[in-house]
Design an enzyme around this catalytic site. Structure first.
Site, PDB file in Angstrom:
ATOM      1  N   HIS A 213      71.578 109.339  23.187  1.00 35.60           N
ATOM      2  CA  HIS A 213      71.199 107.921  23.049  1.00 35.60           C
ATOM      3  C   HIS A 213      69.690 107.695  23.038  1.00 35.60           C
ATOM      4  CE1 HIS A 213      75.324 105.907  24.079  1.00 35.60           C
ATOM      5  NE2 HIS A 213      75.431 106.933  23.263  1.00 35.60           N
TER       6      HIS A 213
ATOM      7  N   HIS B 113      83.262 108.771  16.038  1.00 33.00           N
ATOM      8  CA  HIS B 113      82.792 107.400  15.798  1.00 33.00           C
ATOM      9  C   HIS B 113      81.644 107.397  14.800  1.00 33.00           C
ATOM     10  CE1 HIS B 113      79.046 107.245  18.261  1.00 33.00           C
ATOM     11  NE2 HIS B 113      79.651 108.101  19.039  1.00 33.00           N
TER      12      HIS B 113
ATOM     13  N   GLU C 195      82.653 102.255  18.794  1.00 32.73           N
ATOM     14  CA  GLU C 195      82.737 103.082  20.010  1.00 32.73           C
ATOM     15  C   GLU C 195      81.629 102.727  20.989  1.00 32.73           C
ATOM     16  OE1 GLU C 195      82.198 106.556  22.735  1.00 32.73           O
ATOM     17  OE2 GLU C 195      80.744 105.729  21.359  1.00 32.73           O
ATOM     18  N   GLU C 196      80.424 102.560  20.488  1.00 31.51           N
ATOM     19  CA  GLU C 196      79.288 102.306  21.391  1.00 31.51           C
ATOM     20  C   GLU C 196      79.326 100.892  21.969  1.00 31.51           C
ATOM     21  OE1 GLU C 196      77.626 104.725  22.293  1.00 31.51           O
ATOM     22  OE2 GLU C 196      77.316 106.144  20.669  1.00 31.51           O
TER      23      GLU C 196
ATOM     24  N   ASP D 297      74.193 111.588  17.455  1.00 33.01           N
ATOM     25  CA  ASP D 297      75.422 111.047  18.070  1.00 33.01           C
ATOM     26  C   ASP D 297      76.209 110.329  16.974  1.00 33.01           C
ATOM     27  OD1 ASP D 297      77.352 109.855  19.660  1.00 33.01           O
ATOM     28  OD2 ASP D 297      75.947 108.714  20.877  1.00 33.01           O
TER      29      ASP D 297
HETATM   30 ZN   LIG Z   1      77.111 107.531  22.063  1.00 33.40          ZN
END
Ligand SMILES: [Zn+2]
Length: 365
Positions: A332, A68, A215-216, A182
């Site tokens: 995160h 992502h 995605e998040e 991430d």
């Molecule tokens: Zn993530």
């Protein structure tokens, strides 16, 4: 690609703001980078970047390898008379890490402004205030502005994106810390993989390298890419969280710098009831690739998270999925940590798997 080259790519992607729904700049950069290795790079209506690497057996299953591109962050919900911004979260943002942090705020004209999430001066905090974690709606961003009018005049409106400040630090032992490893680590591995696929002469399987969106936010951007490529298998590069910090001892055996993580199961029960249980054929393929290459794999099985494979696996007649990748710490948070020694082994391991996928691969679970 060597460790130094991968580090520079990682740094570049970490620094591009790419809140879910606002991936355009990251997608354009990623598509341009992939164009050096594939003649067939497209961006779909959702913003997913898709690069094709044709194989030489049309009867071999096709594979989508993806990561992502988007990140967690915030949107502005209110601007008060003094010019302070109120926020709501986009994705899993940890309240604990926010007060006193620098952020970037995007105006509707696409300009970025610096801001600070306010924290009460220590000297005026009472005992409960010192240990309390304040909820996100009570937090505010200070742009340095004096009034709502000044903020609006800068093009900053309700709904504008806010992301963590740009953080990039090199730690000991080839470890990198910063905001938004991430996503960036997966994108980096995809570029690394593209350099390897480009050189393939007799790979049976067609491979699609895909950078996904959202995605998040809702974990469903990858579904739309699948509706275009119709892959039979999907490999999601999303490293499991390492369990090697004092707060997580005993939760899992994944250690930073000790190899590529394989998610045996993930699951998210809070209203979603979805996740992925690894496809046994893909697990076998990764075990064999680990033996072939000497690249260690580390298993993890955990509830509490999911990736886009949760939804992607249900497209078409079903897609065989695996979540795997470079492990990270403090996921995160504004200063995630990963190890370049893992990052440099991710694409070669996946590449070895891809070379072995042929018409005999059993798609049935
Ligand atoms: Zn993530």
């Amino acid at each position: 690609m060597d460790r130094l080259q991968l580090k520079e790519i990682l740094k570049k992607y970490m620094k591009i703001p790419r809140l879910s729904g606002y991936e355009r700049e990251a997608a354009d950069t990623f598509a341009a980078d992939l164009s050096a290795f594939s003649d067939d790079v497209t961006i779909d209506r959702m913003g997913n970047v898709i690069a094709a690497f044709p194989g030489n057996d049309p009867n071999a299953p096709s594979v989508m390898v993806f990561a992502h591109m988007d990140s967690i962050g915030f949107i502005i919900t209110n601007i008060d008379e003094q010019g302070y911004l109120r926020l709501d979260r986009v994705g899993g943002v940890p309240e604990k890490a926010l007060q006193g942090l620098d952020v970037r705020v995007r105006s509707e004209n696409g300009e970025w402004h610096n801001g600070v999430i306010g924290i009460k001066a220590y000297h005026v905090l009472d005992d409960t205030g010192k240990s309390r974690v304040d909820p996100i709606p009570s937090l505010f961003v200070d742009l340095g502005a004096d009034s709502r009018e000044e903020v609006l005049a800068a093009g900053i409106q309700v709904g504008c994106p806010v992301v963590y400040g740009e953080h990039y630090k090199e730690l000991m032992n080839d470890r990198i810390s910063g905001s938004y490893t991430d996503g960036a680590s997966g994108m980096t591995s995809l570029i690394h993989l593209a350099t390897l696929l480009k050189e393939d002469k007799d790979r049976p399987a067609t491979v699609f390298i895909v950078g996904t969106v959202m995605e998040e936010f809702n974990a469903r951007g990858a579904m739309l890419a699948q509706r275009k490529v119709h892959a039979d298998l999907a490999i999601c590069l999303m490293g499991p969280g390492a369990g090697d910090t004092p707060d997580l001892y005993g939760t899992n055996l994944v250690r930073l710098g000790s190899g590529i993580g394989i998610n045996m199961m993930n699951f998210h029960g809070k209203g979603t009831l979805n996740g992925n249980i690894i496809h046994s054929g893909l697990l076998c393929a990764f075990k064999k690739a680990s033996d072939d290459t000497g690249i260690p794999i580390q298993r993890q099985a955990a509830r509490g998270a999911l990736s886009d494979t949760a939804y992607l696996q249900l497209e078409d007649l079903g897609v065989a999925c695996i979540d795997m990748g470079t492990p990270d710490r403090y996921s995160h948070g504004p200063m995630e940590v990963l190890d370049l020694k893992d990052l440099e082994r991710c694409a070669p391991l996946v590449h070895n798997v891809l070379l072995g996928i042929n018409r005999d691969f059993e798609l049935r679970r």
